[in-house]
Design an enzyme around this catalytic site. Structure first.
Site, mmCIF file in Angstrom:
data_model
loop_
_atom_site.group_PDB
_atom_site.id
_atom_site.type_symbol
_atom_site.label_atom_id
_atom_site.label_comp_id
_atom_site.label_asym_id
_atom_site.label_seq_id
_atom_site.Cartn_x
_atom_site.Cartn_y
_atom_site.Cartn_z
ATOM 1 N N GLY A 7 -8.100 8.896 10.718
ATOM 2 C CA GLY A 7 -8.361 8.997 12.147
ATOM 3 C C GLY A 7 -9.526 9.910 12.510
ATOM 4 N N ASN B 120 -9.302 0.958 10.244
ATOM 5 C CA ASN B 120 -8.332 0.701 11.312
ATOM 6 C C ASN B 120 -8.717 1.406 12.611
ATOM 7 O OD1 ASN B 120 -6.011 -0.195 12.659
ATOM 8 N ND2 ASN B 120 -4.934 1.672 12.134
ATOM 9 N N THR B 121 -8.649 2.743 12.614
ATOM 10 C CA THR B 121 -8.876 3.483 13.865
ATOM 11 C C THR B 121 -10.181 3.093 14.566
ATOM 12 O OG1 THR B 121 -7.693 5.351 12.914
ATOM 13 C CG2 THR B 121 -8.992 5.804 14.881
ATOM 14 N N ALA C 132 -9.715 5.168 5.147
ATOM 15 C CA ALA C 132 -9.582 6.314 6.056
ATOM 16 C C ALA C 132 -10.867 7.093 6.263
ATOM 17 C CB ALA C 132 -8.492 7.273 5.608
ATOM 18 N N GLY C 133 -11.077 7.458 7.495
ATOM 19 C CA GLY C 133 -12.175 8.350 7.848
ATOM 20 C C GLY C 133 -13.469 7.656 8.222
ATOM 21 N N LYS D 68 0.875 -1.179 0.000
ATOM 22 C CA LYS D 68 0.000 0.000 0.000
ATOM 23 C C LYS D 68 0.907 1.222 0.000
ATOM 24 C CE LYS D 68 -3.077 2.672 2.907
ATOM 25 N NZ LYS D 68 -3.648 2.822 4.252
#
Lengths: 366, 255
Positions: free
Chosen positions: B157, B205-206, B183-184, B96
């Site tokens: 995040g 992830n987060t 993301a997000g 990635k």
């Protein structure tokens, strides 16, 4: 353009009067904002905001978890020389202090590095006193090359240099720079930095900027609490970090909150930063600058640091020695007294017990 | 459910997960189990290559496809060097690309990402570039040999959901490569929305790592992603705020 232009804007600003005018509503409004301006930041630093410290801490924690997760970056300092050509009233290494001086040979640096490398921590901060003559650029480059064999991330905290010299260090493998302004108040700055290179206020003020221009990945700044007016120093430290992060997007910035303790020379601080205000400032930094690293060294006690971890600290030193050659055969005086005297393994264990992941390595030598 | 295909590999799960920000690394294994995620991204810069005991790879079952990422890279050259290290240490040939020259908002540098993709794809890597959603960039990445595109839904995040929805829709409509929204995404409902739009997969992830119970949250995401995919496949009925008369405009034509 330098940060001096921003500082000068506040020359005639009446801090006392503004801080007196801050009421609960202003604090709460600033607390709720997504993007804080300079005055929101000041509202959170105000005495009035102390009565909202729990809410401030909760918000700071929330922002920290979103940006950094439950992690804490770890690093260790290595002092390779305590020779200094400046006379600074508060510092144990000041040239006027009659302490034993020591500069490690390259061979001694290697032995010290091998000892430190026994811990899992791969981030190292190389420190010297501020003597260009005794610890010239060539010596620092040689030291860095040795450290790079054992550590994946090397930062330096030495005397301020030109952009060209920083470029040489960057190309030798230095990843990060730490330089503290000590005091943003020019008069106070000049009154405690009596002589030597360090007495040049403006050159020091522009040092982080020169480092960012040279390409460092990570720059850590801050004031030394105890010299100037606490809230003003915190305010300008935050503004300085904001100024730098806005201009140098490719560089990560960090803030430390060192406060004066008993160093050699027995300097009595002009202002005392108490624990409550310490936490308040740390949280205000986080709300104002969501992505800035917040670094808490072993100057602070074990218990205090453990509590700060749960709020918004993102970087700890662990098992630090602040004497030259301290990890193998300490003989010299420390630069400052350590409060958190736990070994790095004990700090790591505690971090894990508190539900955080210690980050030993955050960069690869490429 | 239909399979996700990246390069020549097929995956039955459309949830890509990550290893960052966990309180306890042991949660990663359980998270993978509960969610069924078959691809996990891992920051090479955090992997302790010398100390196997602390090596995060120990927490990931061998059957999971590793997606090492180049986080920390500030330009194409650094990303390329990190990719090569990842392959040399046995993380496979998926990579990635993350090139970020912006520590403030962590927005990717599309131009450098395209450069790195071109070189790494030629070198045999399966390249999944993380980008600011831009349709032209996606076309250039296709030409550069990328195996998927990973546009962001909101800043890393932020947990803010699909803030870039209009841009994602354009990409999904026009892309010949799998589109993985990265993301997000903060809530399972955000993930479901991305899948309803037609995204091929999402990377979370987060939101999982920082949940009180990461494995359980991973399971919730997995279910939401499945629901969103099935809804997409069953062709969503267009929603309307108003009741529709049958032919209010053309009724007079006596069709």
């Amino acid at each position: 353009m330098s940060f001096l232009n921003i500082l000068n804007k506040y020359d005639n600003f009446d801090f006392e009067e503004y801080l007196r005018s801050v009421d609960d509503e202003m604090v709460l409004s600033s607390l709720e904002k997504k993007r804080l301006d300079d005055f929101d930041f000041l509202n959170l630093l105000s005495p009035k905001a102390k009565s909202h410290i729990e809410a401030l801490a909760k918000k700071a924690h929330e922002i920290t978890v979103a940006n950094f997760g439950y992690t804490i970056n770890l690093y260790l300092p290595i002092y390779i020389s305590n020779y200094c050509s400046s006379d600074c009233l508060y510092c144990g290494f000041s040239k006027k202090n009659r302490i034993q001086r020591k500069k490690l040979s390259l061979n001694e640096i290697e032995i010290e590095a091998q000892e430190i490398a026994k811990s899992k921590i791969k981030h190292i901060l190389l420190l010297t006193g501020e003597s260009r003559a005794v610890t010239p650029l060539k010596y620092l480059c040689d030291a860095v090359k040795i450290l790079k064999k054992y550590f994946s991330f090397v930062a330096i905290e030495v005397y301020p240099m030109s952009q060209e010299d920083y470029e040489v260090l960057f190309n030798s493998g230095v990843d990060g720079l730490t330089v503290y302004q000590e005091s943003y108040d020019k008069k106070i700055y000049e009154s405690v930095h009596i002589s030597g290179e360090k007495s040049n206020y403006e050159y020091r003020l522009e040092t982080p900027q020169r480092g960012a221009e040279a390409g460092f990945r990570n720059i850590n700044i801050g004031t030394l609490f105890g010299l100037g007016h606490i809230l003003k120093e915190a305010f300008f430290s935050g503004l300085h970090a904001a100024y730098l992060s806005d201009r140098y997007l490719g560089c990560e910035f960090g803030l430390s909150l060192p406060r004066i303790n008993d160093a050699e020379g027995h300097f009595k601080p002009n202002h005392i930063l108490d624990d409550v205000t310490f936490v308040q400032i740390m949280c205000a930094y986080r709300l104002f600058l969501p992505r800035v690293e917040i670094n808490i060294s072993t100057r602070e006690s074990a218990d205090f640091r453990d509590n700060l971890l749960g709020i918004c600290a993102t970087k700890f030193s662990a098992g630090s020695k602040t004497e030259v050659g301290g990890y193998t055969k300490a003989k010299t005086e420390p630069q400052f007294e350590i409060s958190d005297t736990r070994k790095s393994d004990a700090v790591i264990q505690r971090i894990q017990n508190l539900g955080y992941e210690p980050v030993y390595k955050n960069w690869e030598n490429i | 459910m239909d399979k996700l295909k990246i390069a020549n590999k097929e995956f039955s799960s459309r949830l890509l997960s990550g290893t960052g920000k966990f309180r306890d690394k042991a949660d990663i294994k359980e998270m993978l189990k509960q969610s069924g995620s078959q691809i996990i991204t891992i920051a090479l810069r955090r992997v302790n290559l010398e100390n196997p005991q602390d090596n995060i790879l120990n927490y990931i079952p061998k059957s999971t496809t590793l997606l090492p990422n180049t986080s920390g890279a500030r330009d194409a050259d650094e990303a390329i060097r990190i990719a090569h290290i990842a392959r040399e240490v046995g993380c496979g040939n998926f990579i990635k690309i993350e090139v970020i020259h912006d520590a403030k908002y962590l927005m990717p540098d599309n131009e450098e990402t395209i450069k790195a993709t071109k070189i790494l794809a030629k070198d045999g890597f399966v390249v999944l570039p993380y980008i600011t959603p831009d349709i032209i960039t996606c076309k250039k990445l296709e030409d550069a040999g990328a195996s998927a595109v990973m546009p962001l839904g909101a800043p890393i995040g932020s947990n803010a959901g699909l803030q870039t929805k209009a841009l994602l829709e354009m990409i999904i409509e026009n892309s010949n490569l799998p589109v993985i929204v990265d993301a997000g995404i903060g809530l399972p409902s955000h993930a479901a929305s991305a899948m309803e739009l037609g995204a091929d997969a999402v990377l979370i992830n987060t939101a999982i790592a920082t949940a009180d119970n990461p494995p359980l949250m991973a399971e919730a995401f997995s279910m939401a992603i499945k629901a969103g995919r099935v809804a997409y496949l069953s062709k969503l009925q267009k929603s309307s705020k108003y009741a529709n008369a049958s032919s209010p405009l053309t009724g007079f034509l006596n069709l």
